[in-house]
Scaffold this motif. Structure first.
Motif, PDB file in Angstrom:
ATOM      1  N   GLY A 178       0.822  -1.200   0.000  1.00  0.00           N
ATOM      2  CA  GLY A 178       0.000   0.000   0.000  1.00  0.00           C
ATOM      3  C   GLY A 178       0.856   1.250   0.000  1.00  0.00           C
ATOM      4  O   GLY A 178       1.723   1.419   0.859  1.00  0.00           O
ATOM      5  N   GLU A 179       0.601   2.139  -0.952  1.00  0.00           N
ATOM      6  CA  GLU A 179       1.429   3.343  -1.052  1.00  0.00           C
ATOM      7  C   GLU A 179       1.223   4.277   0.133  1.00  0.00           C
ATOM      8  O   GLU A 179       2.113   5.065   0.469  1.00  0.00           O
ATOM      9  CB  GLU A 179       1.140   4.075  -2.364  1.00  0.00           C
ATOM     10  CG  GLU A 179      -0.290   4.585  -2.517  1.00  0.00           C
ATOM     11  CD  GLU A 179      -0.513   5.238  -3.879  1.00  0.00           C
ATOM     12  OE1 GLU A 179       0.480   5.542  -4.561  1.00  0.00           O
ATOM     13  OE2 GLU A 179      -1.680   5.435  -4.251  1.00  0.00           O
ATOM     14  N   ASN A 180       0.054   4.210   0.790  1.00  0.00           N
ATOM     15  CA  ASN A 180      -0.247   5.111   1.904  1.00  0.00           C
ATOM     16  C   ASN A 180      -0.214   4.396   3.244  1.00  0.00           C
ATOM     17  O   ASN A 180      -0.846   4.835   4.206  1.00  0.00           O
ATOM     18  CB  ASN A 180      -1.625   5.739   1.699  1.00  0.00           C
ATOM     19  CG  ASN A 180      -1.697   6.560   0.436  1.00  0.00           C
ATOM     20  OD1 ASN A 180      -0.792   7.344   0.145  1.00  0.00           O
ATOM     21  ND2 ASN A 180      -2.749   6.379  -0.347  1.00  0.00           N
ATOM     22  N   ASN A 181       0.520   3.307   3.330  1.00  0.00           N
ATOM     23  CA  ASN A 181       0.543   2.514   4.545  1.00  0.00           C
ATOM     24  C   ASN A 181       1.953   2.495   5.130  1.00  0.00           C
ATOM     25  O   ASN A 181       2.919   2.913   4.492  1.00  0.00           O
ATOM     26  CB  ASN A 181       0.046   1.092   4.242  1.00  0.00           C
ATOM     27  CG  ASN A 181      -0.684   0.458   5.417  1.00  0.00           C
ATOM     28  OD1 ASN A 181      -0.295   0.642   6.554  1.00  0.00           O
ATOM     29  ND2 ASN A 181      -1.747  -0.282   5.116  1.00  0.00           N
ATOM     30  N   GLY A 198      -7.874   0.727  -1.119  1.00  0.00           N
ATOM     31  CA  GLY A 198      -9.122   0.225  -1.676  1.00  0.00           C
ATOM     32  C   GLY A 198      -8.980  -0.640  -2.903  1.00  0.00           C
ATOM     33  O   GLY A 198      -9.993  -1.033  -3.500  1.00  0.00           O
ATOM     34  N   ILE A 199      -7.769  -0.975  -3.313  1.00  0.00           N
ATOM     35  CA  ILE A 199      -7.588  -1.795  -4.512  1.00  0.00           C
ATOM     36  C   ILE A 199      -8.260  -3.152  -4.323  1.00  0.00           C
ATOM     37  O   ILE A 199      -8.236  -3.736  -3.231  1.00  0.00           O
ATOM     38  CB  ILE A 199      -6.094  -1.950  -4.847  1.00  0.00           C
ATOM     39  CG1 ILE A 199      -5.919  -2.558  -6.244  1.00  0.00           C
ATOM     40  CG2 ILE A 199      -5.367  -2.766  -3.788  1.00  0.00           C
ATOM     41  CD1 ILE A 199      -4.483  -2.528  -6.744  1.00  0.00           C
ATOM     42  N   GLU A 234      -9.742  -7.704   2.782  1.00  0.00           N
ATOM     43  CA  GLU A 234     -10.694  -6.614   3.016  1.00  0.00           C
ATOM     44  C   GLU A 234     -11.091  -6.464   4.485  1.00  0.00           C
ATOM     45  O   GLU A 234     -11.533  -5.389   4.900  1.00  0.00           O
ATOM     46  CB  GLU A 234     -11.949  -6.832   2.170  1.00  0.00           C
ATOM     47  CG  GLU A 234     -12.668  -8.140   2.453  1.00  0.00           C
ATOM     48  CD  GLU A 234     -13.771  -8.441   1.456  1.00  0.00           C
ATOM     49  OE1 GLU A 234     -14.100  -7.546   0.658  1.00  0.00           O
ATOM     50  OE2 GLU A 234     -14.303  -9.572   1.469  1.00  0.00           O
ATOM     51  N   GLY A 235     -10.918  -7.510   5.290  1.00  0.00           N
ATOM     52  CA  GLY A 235     -11.285  -7.431   6.697  1.00  0.00           C
ATOM     53  C   GLY A 235     -10.146  -7.053   7.618  1.00  0.00           C
ATOM     54  O   GLY A 235     -10.322  -7.073   8.844  1.00  0.00           O
ATOM     55  N   LYS A 240      -6.026  -1.570   4.487  1.00  0.00           N
ATOM     56  CA  LYS A 240      -6.541  -0.550   3.565  1.00  0.00           C
ATOM     57  C   LYS A 240      -6.802  -1.067   2.152  1.00  0.00           C
ATOM     58  O   LYS A 240      -7.141  -0.293   1.273  1.00  0.00           O
ATOM     59  CB  LYS A 240      -5.609   0.677   3.486  1.00  0.00           C
ATOM     60  CG  LYS A 240      -5.388   1.380   4.808  1.00  0.00           C
ATOM     61  CD  LYS A 240      -4.527   2.626   4.610  1.00  0.00           C
ATOM     62  CE  LYS A 240      -4.247   3.325   5.932  1.00  0.00           C
ATOM     63  NZ  LYS A 240      -3.422   4.551   5.726  1.00  0.00           N
ATOM     64  N   MET A 241      -6.610  -2.370   1.907  1.00  0.00           N
ATOM     65  CA  MET A 241      -6.930  -2.953   0.611  1.00  0.00           C
ATOM     66  C   MET A 241      -8.254  -3.703   0.701  1.00  0.00           C
ATOM     67  O   MET A 241      -8.809  -3.890   1.791  1.00  0.00           O
ATOM     68  CB  MET A 241      -5.806  -3.875   0.130  1.00  0.00           C
ATOM     69  CG  MET A 241      -4.533  -3.147  -0.234  1.00  0.00           C
ATOM     70  SD  MET A 241      -3.278  -4.255  -0.957  1.00  0.00           S
ATOM     71  CE  MET A 241      -1.904  -3.108  -1.137  1.00  0.00           C
TER      72      MET A 241
END
Length: 302
Positions: A178-181, A198-199, A234-235, A240-241
Motif C-alpha cells: 500500500g502506497e499510503n501505509n 481500496g484496490i 478486506e477485513g 486498507k486494501m
C-alpha cells in the motif's frame, strides 16, 4: 509438505496489545485439521553466525542480552523478554529450514516469519530479526542457489529487507504494498509496486502478474521466498486494501504457477495479518498453506 512452527514460544504481551500472537497457534491447529499430510517440525533457533548474515553483531548481542534501549523496544513494538529473542531466532530458523526443504520438495512453509521490517542494526514493526534476508544469504552461502528472489506480498513494504539487500545484486527484492501505509518512509526495493487504498482483486492480480513477468525477465531466480501476508484482505484492520478470500487464493496461485512454470523452489512465510476477526486472518493463512500443499503435489508429480 514440511511445515515449520514456533508458536509455543509466546511473548508475554501486555493486555490489549494489537499484535495477534494467538494466530500462530491457530494457524498450526487449523492447518493440521484442514490440510492432509502436513509434516510438522518444531523450528530450531538461528545461530549468531546465521543472524550475522543480515545483522550487525552488536545488534545481535544487545538484542540477545536484553540491552536494547527503551526507544529501540518501542520501535519494535514489543517489550524485551527472553521469549522475544527465542521466538525471533526460531522464526528465522523456520524460514531457513523451509528454504532447505524447498530444494528437494518444491515448496515448504514457515507457519510464522516474514519479519521484513527488521533492519541490519535495529528492529521495527514487530520484527526483531529479518528471517528472509538471513535465509536468502544462507542458501547462497550453502551454495544451494546463486540468485534468490524475495516476493513480498504483505500489505506493508518490506523496508528492512530492501535496506539490508540494497547493494546485493544476487538477491532480488520485489514488494507489492500500500502506497499510503506503514512504513511511511519507504526504502527502495529492486522492484516496488505501490498500490492505492481500496484496490480490489482484479487490479491487484494484474499488478502482480506484471511484476512477476518483470522479475523473470530481469533476474530469473533459483529460489523464491514468498511473504504471503494476510493483511491485503478486506477485513484487515491495518491493510486498507479490499482483496477477498478468493482474490488472495488467486494471488497465491499466481505465485505458485509462476514458480511451477519456471521450476523454482518456494519457501513460504505467513507475514502480517491483523483482521478485525482473527478467524478471517487465520483462514487466509490456512488457504495459503493448502494451496502450497497442492503445489507440492504438482512438483512431486513432475
Amino acid at each position: 509438505m514440511k511445515a515449520y512452527y514456533s508458536d509455543h514460544f509466546v511473548l508475554p504481551l501486555p493486555p490489549g496489545h494489537r499484535f495477534p500472537m494467538v494466530k500462530y497457534r491457530m494457524i498450526r491447529e487449523g492447518a493440521a485439521a484442514a490440510v492432509p499430510g502436513l509434516d510438522f517440525h518444531e523450528a530450531q533457533p538461528a545461530s549468531d553466525g546465521e543472524l550475522a548474515l543480515a545483522h550487525h553483531p552488536d545488534y545481535i548481542a544487545r538484542a540477545s542480552a536484553g540491552q536494547l534501549t527503551a526507544a529501540e523496544q518501542r520501535e519494535i513494538g514489543f517489550p524485551w523478554t527472553p521469549q522475544m529473542v527465542e521466538r525471533s531466532r526460531r522464526s528465522s530458523g523456520a524460514t531457513i529450514a523451509a528454504c532447505r526443504a524447498a530444494f528437494s520438495e518444491g515448496v515448504a512453509v514457515n507457519l510464522a516469519g516474514g519479519t521484513h521490517h527488521a533492519y541490519a542494526d535495529h528492529g521495527a514493526g514487530f520484527c526483531v530479526f529479518n528471517d528472509t534476508a538471513i535465509a536468502a544469504r544462507l542458501m547462497q552461502a550453502e551454495r544451494r542457489a546463486a540468485r534468490v528472489a524475495i516476493v513480498d506480498l504483505d500489505v506493508h513494504q518490506g523496508n528492512g529487507t530492501a535496506s539490508i539487500l540494497a547493494r546485493d545484486d544476487s538477491v532480488f527484492t520485489l514488494s507489492l504494498h500500500g502506497e499510503n501505509n506503514y512504513p511511511f518512509e519507504k526504502e527502495r526495493s529492486d522492484l516496488d509496486v505501490a498500490l492505492p487504498d481500496g484496490i480490489g482483486d482484479a487490479d491487484y492480480l494484474q499488478a502482480l502478474r506484471a511484476a512477476l513477468q518483470a522479475l523473470q525477465q530481469r533476474f530469473a531466480p533459483q529460489l523464491l521466498i514468498f511473504l504471503a501476508g494476510a493483511d491485503p484482505h478486506e477485513g484487515d484492520r491495518l491493510g486498507k486494501m479490499k482483496l477477498t478470500l478468493a482474490g488472495l487464493a488467486a494471488r497465491d496461485e499466481t505465485v505458485f504457477n509462476y514458480a511451477h512454470e519456471h521450476k523454482i523452489p518456494v519457501a513460504v512465510t505467513m507475514a502480517g495479518g491483523y483482521g478485525r476477526d482473527i478467524e478471517q486472518t487465520v483462514a487466509v493463512h490456512i488457504q495459503t498453506i493448502r494451496l502450497a500443499s497442492l503445489h507440492a503435489a504438482r512438483w512431486s508429480a513432475r
